[in-house]
Design an enzyme around this catalytic site. Structure first.
Site, PDB file in Angstrom:
ATOM      1  N   GLY A  91       0.822  -1.210   0.000  1.00 52.01           N
ATOM      2  CA  GLY A  91       0.000   0.000   0.000  1.00 52.01           C
ATOM      3  C   GLY A  91       0.850   1.252   0.000  1.00 52.01           C
ATOM      4  N   SER A 187      -4.103   8.923   7.953  1.00 52.65           N
ATOM      5  CA  SER A 187      -3.339   7.950   7.168  1.00 52.65           C
ATOM      6  C   SER A 187      -2.061   8.602   6.658  1.00 52.65           C
ATOM      7  CB  SER A 187      -4.178   7.454   5.988  1.00 52.65           C
ATOM      8  OG  SER A 187      -3.335   6.909   4.999  1.00 52.65           O
ATOM      9  N   ASP A 335      -0.762  -0.950  13.090  1.00 51.46           N
ATOM     10  CA  ASP A 335      -0.265  -2.233  12.583  1.00 51.46           C
ATOM     11  C   ASP A 335      -0.012  -3.247  13.706  1.00 51.46           C
ATOM     12  OD1 ASP A 335      -0.382  -1.232  10.027  1.00 51.46           O
ATOM     13  OD2 ASP A 335       1.744  -0.735   9.912  1.00 51.46           O
ATOM     14  N   ARG A 366      -8.550  -6.915   8.937  1.00 46.59           N
ATOM     15  CA  ARG A 366      -7.913  -7.422  10.161  1.00 46.59           C
ATOM     16  C   ARG A 366      -8.867  -7.510  11.350  1.00 46.59           C
ATOM     17  NH1 ARG A 366      -1.988  -4.525   9.317  1.00 46.59           N
ATOM     18  NH2 ARG A 366      -1.247  -6.053   7.778  1.00 46.59           N
TER      19      ARG A 366
HETATM   20  C1  S3P Z   1       2.304   3.202   6.406  1.00 45.51           C
HETATM   21  C2  S3P Z   1       1.192   3.773   6.957  1.00 45.51           C
HETATM   22  C3  S3P Z   1       0.106   3.010   7.579  1.00 45.51           C
HETATM   23  C4  S3P Z   1       0.536   1.588   7.931  1.00 45.51           C
HETATM   24  C5  S3P Z   1       1.298   0.942   6.825  1.00 45.51           C
HETATM   25  C6  S3P Z   1       2.530   1.750   6.465  1.00 45.51           C
HETATM   26  C7  S3P Z   1       3.313   4.064   5.770  1.00 45.51           C
HETATM   27  O1  S3P Z   1      -0.983   2.936   6.697  1.00 45.51           O
HETATM   28  O2  S3P Z   1      -0.604   0.815   8.268  1.00 45.51           O
HETATM   29  O3  S3P Z   1       1.702  -0.363   7.200  1.00 45.51           O
HETATM   30  O4  S3P Z   1       4.429   3.615   5.487  1.00 45.51           O
HETATM   31  O5  S3P Z   1       2.997   5.244   5.530  1.00 45.51           O
HETATM   32  P1  S3P Z   1      -2.038   4.141   6.550  1.00 45.51           P
HETATM   33  O6  S3P Z   1      -1.276   5.357   6.283  1.00 45.51           O
HETATM   34  O7  S3P Z   1      -2.902   3.799   5.389  1.00 45.51           O
HETATM   35  O8  S3P Z   1      -2.774   4.170   7.833  1.00 45.51           O
END
Ligand code: S3P
Length: 449
Positions: A91, A187, A335, A366
């Site tokens: 993601g 986020s 996480d 989850r």
């Molecule tokens: C992350 C942000 C989080 C986290 C992901 C890594 C990042 O997600 O859950 O494992 O590296 O910016 P969200 O920003 O969608 O909450």
């Protein structure tokens, strides 16, 4: 992979480099002038996806076990890819790259695996469209694949050659607009996506979030020379900085340390020292919560490395009690909630996890995958709209665990298995390669049978 109860965990370990920081070091190194040297880079599948994407964008990256060298080409140095950019299961790669690619003067397509193709991208498509980006969900379902058309100068005369696209890419002109975006979700991926697009905007770009999410983008971009400021839950970036390559030592990932913190607290007689863990206050929610639960955890040897605070963590087996986890702390431990749910099974009383609806849109849903597997192990767990409720004190028994190819589910239930009666089998256990290729070996090294 099969697991059984262990008598105790003892020893000293170091966890691999932080996943979020490793991604960003490659991305910002690619956009900087000169070479960026990264040590303790996480060699997990997600971060390797980021490397492969930037190689397709014309960046030379040398990956050796000791260090990564990213030969950056400056803010306007990426070149049109000849292929779809495959973000795998990541993601972070998908959303941060969407921001960067929205400012480029060439076409690109981002796509990933089945999980990525079902994760919400509207949350980035909306602000990017407000900035004037031409980015669409190819299937019209708000998910990847995403098509980004930065090739505005020639929309009426498509298709044009790659060479012509490269020439256009050299034109010094930003077509995105600076915006102020109020994000409905806390986020870091959304925030970072918009801020990175802001590098290519015609004015300042700012993002306000409901709660502060991890701030690695803000810290690291500042280190590379960007003009980026934070005030409360708002971060503001100015366009067109000259980014300069730098050395980055990636701290150990607190999200990976979380499994050993939990295992040591869970298995009677355990004592584990975890060295060099990132304890950034936007990530340290697990430390605050386990202390609230009565966990014996000592933070030693505090340091700063590359703009990020680190420490060693000494964790001892403890009698735990249930707590309520919700509100502003959620983004700081999002996480870690699956493994905290496992821990809650061993705590006396009730643990309530709330305000955590974001759990539904991670690598798996989850809330469902944790409750399904806890129930299979005989725990008393109930799903809620925004989290779950766990009644502690019901002994766990071994079960077949459906990881749903979600690395954090596999690792959380490997921990649960160490304190369960009878054997446990985890399906698709190799999904831990996403964030922690040597997870099982490290876990085994601590188990004194
Ligand atoms: C992350 C942000 C989080 C986290 C992901 C890594 C990042 O997600 O859950 O494992 O590296 O910016 P969200 O920003 O969608 O909450």
């Amino acid at each position: 992979m099969k697991f059984r109860r262990v008598s105790r965990l003892a020893g000293e370990i170091a966890v691999p480099g932080d996943k979020s920081i490793s991604h960003r070091a490659v991305m910002f190194g690619a956009l900087a002038n000169g070479t960026t040297e990264i040590t303790n880079f996480l060699q997990g599948a997600d971060c390797l996806s980021t490397i492969a994407c930037f190689e397709k964008l014309g960046i030379a990256i040398e990956n050796t076990p000791e260090r990564i060298l990213v030969h950056g080409k400056g803010l306007h140095g990426l070149t049109a890819p000849y292929d779809i950019l495959d973000t795998g299961n990541s993601g972070t790669t998908t959303r941060l790259m969407a921001g960067i690619l929205s400012g480029q003067k060439f076409e690109s397509i981002l796509n990933g695996d089945a999980s990525i193709q079902s994760r919400p991208m509207k949350r980035i498509l909306d602000p990017l469209a407000q900035m004037g980006a031409d980015i669409v969900s190819v299937k019209g379902n708000g998910c990847a694949p995403l098509h980004i058309n930065g090739n505005r100068f020639c929309q009426n005369c498509m298709p044009i050659s790659m060479e012509a696209q490269r020439e256009l890419a050299k034109a010094e002109h930003n077509f995105l607009h600076g915006i102020h975006y109020t994000s409905p979700v806390a986020s870091a991926q959304v925030k970072s996506c918009v801020l990175l697009a802001g590098l290519y905007a015609d004015g300042a770009t700012s993002v306000t979030e409901p709660q502060l999410s991890r701030d690695h983008t803000e810290r690291m971009l500042k280190g590379f020379g960007a003009d980026i400021r934070s005030e409360g839950t708002t971060a503001t970036i100015q366009p067109d900085p000259v980014l300069q390559g730098m050395k980055i030592e990636v701290p150990g990932d607190i999200s990976s340390a979380a499994y050993f913190i939990a295992a040591a607290l869970l298995v009677p007689g355990s004592e584990v020292l975890i060295k060099n863990v990132g304890i950034n206050p936007t990530r340290d929610g697990i430390l605050r919560v386990v202390k609230d639960m009565g966990g014996d955890i000592t933070v030693l040897n505090k340091k700063t490395s590359g703009g990020e605070p680190t420490a060693d963590l000494l964790v001892k087996y403890s009698d735990l009690h249930g707590v309520t986890i919700g509100g502003d702390i959620i983004p700081a431990l999002i996480d870690e909630l699956p493994v905290l749910a496992v821990l809650a099974c061993a705590a006396s009383g009730t643990t309530v996890i709330k305000d955590a609806q974001e759990l539904k849109v991670k690598e798996s849903n989850r809330i469902d995958t944790v409750v399904e597997n806890l129930t299979a192990m005989g725990a008393c767990a109930e799903a809620a709209e925004d989290g779950m409720i766990i009644e502690g004190g019901h002994p766990l028994s071994g079960a077949v665990i459906q990881s749903h190819k979600d690395h954090r589910i596999a690792m959380s239930f490997a921990v649960a298995a160490l304190a369960a009666d009878g054997g446990t089998e985890i399906l698709d256990a190799d999904c831990v390669n996403i964030s922690y290729p040597n997870f099982y070996e490290t876990l085994r090294s601590l188990c004194d049978r």
